[in-house]
Design an enzyme around this catalytic site. Structure first.
Site, PDB file in Angstrom:
ATOM      1  N   ARG A 101      25.170  25.064   5.210  1.00  0.00           N
ATOM      2  CA  ARG A 101      25.918  23.738   5.491  1.00  0.00           C
ATOM      3  C   ARG A 101      27.084  24.238   6.438  1.00  0.00           C
ATOM      4  O   ARG A 101      27.562  25.124   6.421  1.00  0.00           O
ATOM      5  CB  ARG A 101      26.678  23.146   4.320  1.00  0.00           C
ATOM      6  N   CYS A 103      30.454  22.059   8.048  1.00  0.00           N
ATOM      7  CA  CYS A 103      31.425  20.816   7.778  1.00  0.00           C
ATOM      8  C   CYS A 103      32.493  20.712   8.679  1.00  0.00           C
ATOM      9  O   CYS A 103      33.210  21.673   9.004  1.00  0.00           O
ATOM     10  CB  CYS A 103      31.735  20.550   6.338  1.00  0.00           C
TER      11      CYS A 103
END
Length: 124
Positions: A101, A103
């Site tokens: 991920r 972010c």
């Protein structure tokens, strides 16, 4: 290359598709907290993130993928101070399987929402 389109998620609000499948990989467009009918979900980061995940689930299912086959997510949030609250919701959908991920905090998102998420997943 195959275009993914479902009525279970909001229609694209521009010249793009909800997602594309190439060589057994699904690439979603960013999902924001609009209902499938195009109504903006207001509220805090958690309420908006739950709606984003509903939309992601719909496009993943249409593509023949699932949260368990997601290999990468990109999360865009309006305020990094919402990071902990966002992670609480995110962890409900990725509790055992944890894809890679990124972010990032951004200055502005479409319709001034608080969160947008896109995924890359393996098609079953």
């Amino acid at each position: 290359m195959k275009v993914v389109q479902t009525s279970g998620a909001p229609a694209a609000i521009g010249p793009y598709s909800q997602g594309i499948i190439v060589n057994n990989m699904f690439y979603s467009s960013g999902q924001i907290p609009l209902t499938a009918e195009g109504v903006l979900v207001e509220g805090d980061i958690q309420a908006q993130t739950h709606q984003v995940f509903k939309n992601l689930q719909a496009v993943l299912e249409e593509a023949g993928a699932s949260f368990e086959t997601v290999v990468k997510t990109t999360v865009f949030i309006k305020d990094m101070n919402d990071f902990v609250a966002l992670n609480e919701v995110y962890g409900e959908y990725f509790s055992v399987h944890k894809p890679a991920r990124s972010c990032v905090e951004v200055a502005r998102l479409p319709k001034d929402v608080l969160v947008e998420i896109e995924v890359i997943a393996l098609v079953k």
